[in-house]
Design a protein around this motif. Structure first.
Motif, PDB file in Angstrom:
ATOM      1  N   ASP A 104       0.969  -0.968   0.087  1.00  0.00           N
ATOM      2  CA  ASP A 104       0.059   0.009   0.027  1.00  0.00           C
ATOM      3  C   ASP A 104       1.015   1.026   0.083  1.00  0.00           C
ATOM      4  O   ASP A 104       0.653   2.344  -0.543  1.00  0.00           O
ATOM      5  CB  ASP A 104      -0.913   0.114   1.277  1.00  0.00           C
ATOM      6  CG  ASP A 104      -2.036  -1.081   1.198  1.00  0.00           C
ATOM      7  OD1 ASP A 104      -2.025  -1.423   0.089  1.00  0.00           O
ATOM      8  OD2 ASP A 104      -2.512  -1.414   2.141  1.00  0.00           O
ATOM      9  N   ALA A 105       1.930   1.324   0.568  1.00  0.00           N
ATOM     10  CA  ALA A 105       2.845   2.315   0.540  1.00  0.00           C
ATOM     11  C   ALA A 105       3.446   2.582  -0.395  1.00  0.00           C
ATOM     12  O   ALA A 105       3.727   3.729  -0.963  1.00  0.00           O
ATOM     13  CB  ALA A 105       3.971   2.122   1.816  1.00  0.00           C
ATOM     14  N   PHE A 106       3.958   1.541  -1.355  1.00  0.00           N
ATOM     15  CA  PHE A 106       4.459   1.719  -2.742  1.00  0.00           C
ATOM     16  C   PHE A 106       3.564   2.360  -3.503  1.00  0.00           C
ATOM     17  O   PHE A 106       3.677   3.259  -4.461  1.00  0.00           O
ATOM     18  CB  PHE A 106       4.964   0.307  -3.109  1.00  0.00           C
ATOM     19  CG  PHE A 106       6.485  -0.136  -2.736  1.00  0.00           C
ATOM     20  CD1 PHE A 106       7.304   0.886  -2.817  1.00  0.00           C
ATOM     21  CD2 PHE A 106       6.745  -1.397  -2.189  1.00  0.00           C
ATOM     22  CE1 PHE A 106       8.829   0.507  -2.431  1.00  0.00           C
ATOM     23  CE2 PHE A 106       7.917  -1.795  -1.866  1.00  0.00           C
ATOM     24  CZ  PHE A 106       9.034  -0.659  -2.086  1.00  0.00           C
ATOM     25  N   GLU A 107       2.265   1.922  -3.458  1.00  0.00           N
ATOM     26  CA  GLU A 107       1.230   2.352  -4.333  1.00  0.00           C
ATOM     27  C   GLU A 107       0.872   3.846  -4.203  1.00  0.00           C
ATOM     28  O   GLU A 107       0.849   4.507  -4.943  1.00  0.00           O
ATOM     29  CB  GLU A 107      -0.069   1.696  -4.268  1.00  0.00           C
ATOM     30  CG  GLU A 107      -1.262   2.204  -5.026  1.00  0.00           C
ATOM     31  CD  GLU A 107      -1.195   2.294  -6.490  1.00  0.00           C
ATOM     32  OE1 GLU A 107      -1.584   3.328  -7.008  1.00  0.00           O
ATOM     33  OE2 GLU A 107      -0.078   1.761  -6.841  1.00  0.00           O
ATOM     34  N   ILE A 108       0.872   4.402  -2.729  1.00  0.00           N
ATOM     35  CA  ILE A 108       0.577   5.581  -2.498  1.00  0.00           C
ATOM     36  C   ILE A 108       1.778   6.526  -2.743  1.00  0.00           C
ATOM     37  O   ILE A 108       1.604   7.553  -3.349  1.00  0.00           O
ATOM     38  CB  ILE A 108       0.462   5.796  -0.752  1.00  0.00           C
ATOM     39  CG1 ILE A 108      -0.784   5.209  -0.487  1.00  0.00           C
ATOM     40  CG2 ILE A 108       0.476   7.312  -0.338  1.00  0.00           C
ATOM     41  CD1 ILE A 108      -2.251   6.040  -0.903  1.00  0.00           C
ATOM     42  N   ARG A 110       3.988   5.656  -5.375  1.00  0.00           N
ATOM     43  CA  ARG A 110       3.924   6.082  -6.722  1.00  0.00           C
ATOM     44  C   ARG A 110       3.018   6.874  -7.188  1.00  0.00           C
ATOM     45  O   ARG A 110       3.186   7.876  -8.038  1.00  0.00           O
ATOM     46  CB  ARG A 110       3.448   4.612  -7.353  1.00  0.00           C
ATOM     47  CG  ARG A 110       3.777   4.413  -8.968  1.00  0.00           C
ATOM     48  CD  ARG A 110       3.030   3.510  -9.592  1.00  0.00           C
ATOM     49  NE  ARG A 110       1.402   3.538  -9.078  1.00  0.00           N
ATOM     50  CZ  ARG A 110       0.763   4.429  -9.842  1.00  0.00           C
ATOM     51  NH1 ARG A 110       1.125   5.304 -10.873  1.00  0.00           N
ATOM     52  NH2 ARG A 110      -0.494   4.398  -9.612  1.00  0.00           N
ATOM     53  N   ARG A 111       1.668   6.930  -6.617  1.00  0.00           N
ATOM     54  CA  ARG A 111       0.715   7.790  -6.984  1.00  0.00           C
ATOM     55  C   ARG A 111       0.928   9.343  -6.818  1.00  0.00           C
ATOM     56  O   ARG A 111       0.735  10.273  -7.775  1.00  0.00           O
ATOM     57  CB  ARG A 111      -0.517   7.511  -6.219  1.00  0.00           C
ATOM     58  CG  ARG A 111      -1.726   8.329  -6.556  1.00  0.00           C
ATOM     59  CD  ARG A 111      -3.164   7.935  -5.766  1.00  0.00           C
ATOM     60  NE  ARG A 111      -4.098   8.730  -5.648  1.00  0.00           N
ATOM     61  CZ  ARG A 111      -5.316   8.676  -4.771  1.00  0.00           C
ATOM     62  NH1 ARG A 111      -5.227   7.679  -3.803  1.00  0.00           N
ATOM     63  NH2 ARG A 111      -6.183   9.515  -4.915  1.00  0.00           N
ATOM     64  N   PHE A 112       1.852   9.499  -5.648  1.00  0.00           N
ATOM     65  CA  PHE A 112       2.157  11.100  -5.357  1.00  0.00           C
ATOM     66  C   PHE A 112       3.525  11.163  -5.397  1.00  0.00           C
ATOM     67  O   PHE A 112       4.055  12.256  -5.026  1.00  0.00           O
ATOM     68  CB  PHE A 112       1.676  11.285  -4.107  1.00  0.00           C
ATOM     69  CG  PHE A 112       0.049  11.417  -3.879  1.00  0.00           C
ATOM     70  CD1 PHE A 112      -0.541  12.185  -3.946  1.00  0.00           C
ATOM     71  CD2 PHE A 112      -0.317   9.930  -3.089  1.00  0.00           C
ATOM     72  CE1 PHE A 112      -1.975  12.367  -3.818  1.00  0.00           C
ATOM     73  CE2 PHE A 112      -1.775  10.112  -2.936  1.00  0.00           C
ATOM     74  CZ  PHE A 112      -2.541  11.138  -3.343  1.00  0.00           C
ATOM     75  N   GLN A 113       4.248  10.508  -6.296  1.00  0.00           N
ATOM     76  CA  GLN A 113       5.668  10.717  -6.412  1.00  0.00           C
ATOM     77  C   GLN A 113       5.990  12.212  -6.746  1.00  0.00           C
ATOM     78  O   GLN A 113       7.268  12.652  -6.702  1.00  0.00           O
ATOM     79  CB  GLN A 113       6.245   9.531  -7.189  1.00  0.00           C
ATOM     80  CG  GLN A 113       5.822   9.577  -8.658  1.00  0.00           C
ATOM     81  CD  GLN A 113       6.302   8.516  -9.343  1.00  0.00           C
ATOM     82  OE1 GLN A 113       7.583   8.006  -9.635  1.00  0.00           O
ATOM     83  NE2 GLN A 113       5.346   7.507  -9.919  1.00  0.00           N
ATOM     84  N   ALA A 120      12.987  11.235 -10.837  1.00  0.00           N
ATOM     85  CA  ALA A 120      12.728   9.996 -11.395  1.00  0.00           C
ATOM     86  C   ALA A 120      11.223   9.605 -11.308  1.00  0.00           C
ATOM     87  O   ALA A 120      10.463  10.211 -10.233  1.00  0.00           O
ATOM     88  CB  ALA A 120      13.625   9.008 -10.814  1.00  0.00           C
ATOM     89  N   VAL A 121      10.725   8.655 -12.042  1.00  0.00           N
ATOM     90  CA  VAL A 121       9.365   7.833 -11.914  1.00  0.00           C
ATOM     91  C   VAL A 121       9.619   6.426 -11.590  1.00  0.00           C
ATOM     92  O   VAL A 121      10.507   6.007 -12.050  1.00  0.00           O
ATOM     93  CB  VAL A 121       8.655   8.175 -12.888  1.00  0.00           C
ATOM     94  CG1 VAL A 121       8.252   9.544 -13.399  1.00  0.00           C
ATOM     95  CG2 VAL A 121       9.246   7.668 -14.379  1.00  0.00           C
ATOM     96  N   CYS A 122       8.813   6.001 -10.819  1.00  0.00           N
ATOM     97  CA  CYS A 122       9.100   4.617 -10.260  1.00  0.00           C
ATOM     98  C   CYS A 122       7.618   3.789 -10.515  1.00  0.00           C
ATOM     99  O   CYS A 122       6.760   4.367 -10.794  1.00  0.00           O
ATOM    100  CB  CYS A 122       9.490   4.186  -8.801  1.00  0.00           C
ATOM    101  SG  CYS A 122       7.987   4.835  -7.733  1.00  0.00           S
ATOM    102  N   ASN A 123       7.840   2.544 -10.575  1.00  0.00           N
ATOM    103  CA  ASN A 123       6.946   1.621 -10.747  1.00  0.00           C
ATOM    104  C   ASN A 123       7.031   0.164  -9.794  1.00  0.00           C
ATOM    105  O   ASN A 123       8.416  -0.144 -10.099  1.00  0.00           O
ATOM    106  CB  ASN A 123       6.541   1.116 -12.267  1.00  0.00           C
ATOM    107  CG  ASN A 123       5.252   0.498 -12.413  1.00  0.00           C
ATOM    108  OD1 ASN A 123       4.269   0.611 -11.726  1.00  0.00           O
ATOM    109  ND2 ASN A 123       5.088  -0.259 -13.477  1.00  0.00           N
ATOM    110  N   LEU A 124       6.126  -0.307  -9.337  1.00  0.00           N
ATOM    111  CA  LEU A 124       6.260  -1.705  -8.735  1.00  0.00           C
ATOM    112  C   LEU A 124       5.839  -2.992  -9.615  1.00  0.00           C
ATOM    113  O   LEU A 124       4.545  -2.834  -9.979  1.00  0.00           O
ATOM    114  CB  LEU A 124       5.536  -1.667  -7.292  1.00  0.00           C
ATOM    115  CG  LEU A 124       5.529  -3.135  -6.620  1.00  0.00           C
ATOM    116  CD1 LEU A 124       7.059  -3.478  -6.221  1.00  0.00           C
ATOM    117  CD2 LEU A 124       4.483  -3.043  -5.476  1.00  0.00           C
ATOM    118  N   LEU A 125       6.745  -3.719  -9.830  1.00  0.00           N
ATOM    119  CA  LEU A 125       6.333  -5.145 -10.669  1.00  0.00           C
ATOM    120  C   LEU A 125       6.608  -6.236  -9.665  1.00  0.00           C
ATOM    121  O   LEU A 125       7.397  -6.552  -9.220  1.00  0.00           O
ATOM    122  CB  LEU A 125       7.304  -5.300 -11.763  1.00  0.00           C
ATOM    123  CG  LEU A 125       7.566  -3.852 -12.645  1.00  0.00           C
ATOM    124  CD1 LEU A 125       8.594  -4.312 -13.876  1.00  0.00           C
ATOM    125  CD2 LEU A 125       6.243  -3.651 -13.464  1.00  0.00           C
TER     126      LEU A 125
END
Length: 347
Positions: A104-108, A110-113, A120-125
């Motif tokens: 959940d923390a990764f998603e938040i 990423r959403r507000f990066q 940089a921009v990030c994504n979780l795979l």
């Protein structure tokens, strides 16, 4: 290295000062006059302390490149990232601490990066055994790309250990650039499991970490804090959200070629509507595609061991000649000529 023009939306004053604030502190600790780094950029070191301050990517690039010139080949991005604490992220850091799981923390995050001032921009795979936090800097400057990736991973390690404990340890890190002269700093701050000259910049973690419940999770406080964060970021998200979403879709499909019809369909709109919305930001789909390709090319060219033919294929070109023509148009140099110039950028 030759100057490369930055696309229109990099002139918009949308970036929070978090990263540059920490950069100024690190430079000052190293005996560099941080005030001089800001001269002529339209802001002062004191103004970077204001969380409401917004700067452009162009201004940020100028300050970072000045800092790299003042402390070349030292691992400045790693130092800045390691110097961060969760509180550096302001309200976003508070929201992350209240999340239920690391996923959940990764998603938040990423959403507000964009609120962190990151370059940089990030994504979780996610995978069954291993998961990847993939990051890319799309600014067309090789030195800034390396700085941004270093800063991102060093700070991410700090944030994750704050959230779930000092026992958190990634399986390995992967980098597109070649091993730098200060590789020992990577080992000291990130650990020994490092791989350079890869196709992606990734932090690889055991997937079980994603389901770990964070000790400071509080659902009511999370809802309240998230509502405040969404309100605070609404205007910035409206202006940058579309461009970032389209860039992400283009980057995802890069090896196969990205088409506006497919991206528009993914966004539940017609290609005509997507063209119109991009034009409202003085941007076109083709320009965004070129921007993503150009930044990715510069990142991969930082590894002298990677063949030009393989880079062309990774960028979705059917033959290396098309890639060479495009790169010459972007930079005025051939890919091999640009590669020869990269080491000089740190001098």
């Amino acid at each position: 290295m030759p100057s490369t023009p930055i696309d229109t939306h990099f002139d918009l004053a949308l970036v929070s000062p978090f990263l540059l604030q920490t950069l100024a502190e690190v430079l000052s600790d190293k005996g560099v006059n941080s005030e001089r780094l800001c001269l002529g950029l339209g802001f002062t070191v004191e103004e970077l302390q204001d969380p409401a301050q917004r700067i452009s990517y162009r201004q940020a690039v100028s300050m970072i490149q000045r800092a790299l010139a003042a402390l070349p080949e030292r691992g400045l991005g790693l130092w800045v990232g390691h110097h961060n604490v969760l509180g550096t992220l302001g309200l976003l850091g508070h929201v992350l601490s209240l999340c239920r799981t690391l996923r959940d923390a990764f998603e938040i995050g990423r959403r507000f990066q964009h609120t962190t001032g990151s370059m940089a921009v990030c994504n979780l795979l996610e995978g069954p055994e291993e998961s990847f936090v993939e990051v890319e800097c799309r600014l067309p400057y090789a030195d800034v790309q390396v700085f941004a990736v270093e800063e991102f991973f060093a700070s991410l390690l700090v944030y994750n250990r704050t959230l779930i404990g000092t026992g958190f340890q990634p399986l390995r890190f992967e980098f597109t650039h070649t091993a730098p002269s200060y590789e020992a700093e990577y080992v000291r701050l990130l650990g020994p499991n490092l791989h350079f000259g890869c196709l992606h910049n990734r932090m690889v973690i055991a997937s079980h970490w994603l389901d770990l419940q964070l000790p400071s999770h509080h659902p009511v406080a999370l809802r309240q804090a998230l509502k405040l964060l969404e309100s605070e970021c609404a205007q910035v998200q409206q202006r940058m959200g579309l461009l970032e979403t389209v860039e992400r879709a283009i980057a995802r499909d890069l090896p196969y070629g990205s088409h506006i019809d497919k991206v528009a369909s993914d966004l539940n709109m017609s290609s005509r509507t997507l063209r119109r919305r991009l034009s409202e930001h003085d941007m076109t789909f083709d320009a965004l595609q070129e921007q993503v390709r150009r930044a990715r090319a510069m990142s991969l060219l930082g590894n002298p061991e990677m063949p030009i033919e393989r880079i062309a294929e990774a960028l979705g070109y059917s033959d290396v000649r098309g890639f060479r023509r495009a790169f010459k148009r972007w930079t005025g140099l051939s890919p091999s000529g640009f590669r020869d110039e990269v080491p000089a950028s740190a001098d």
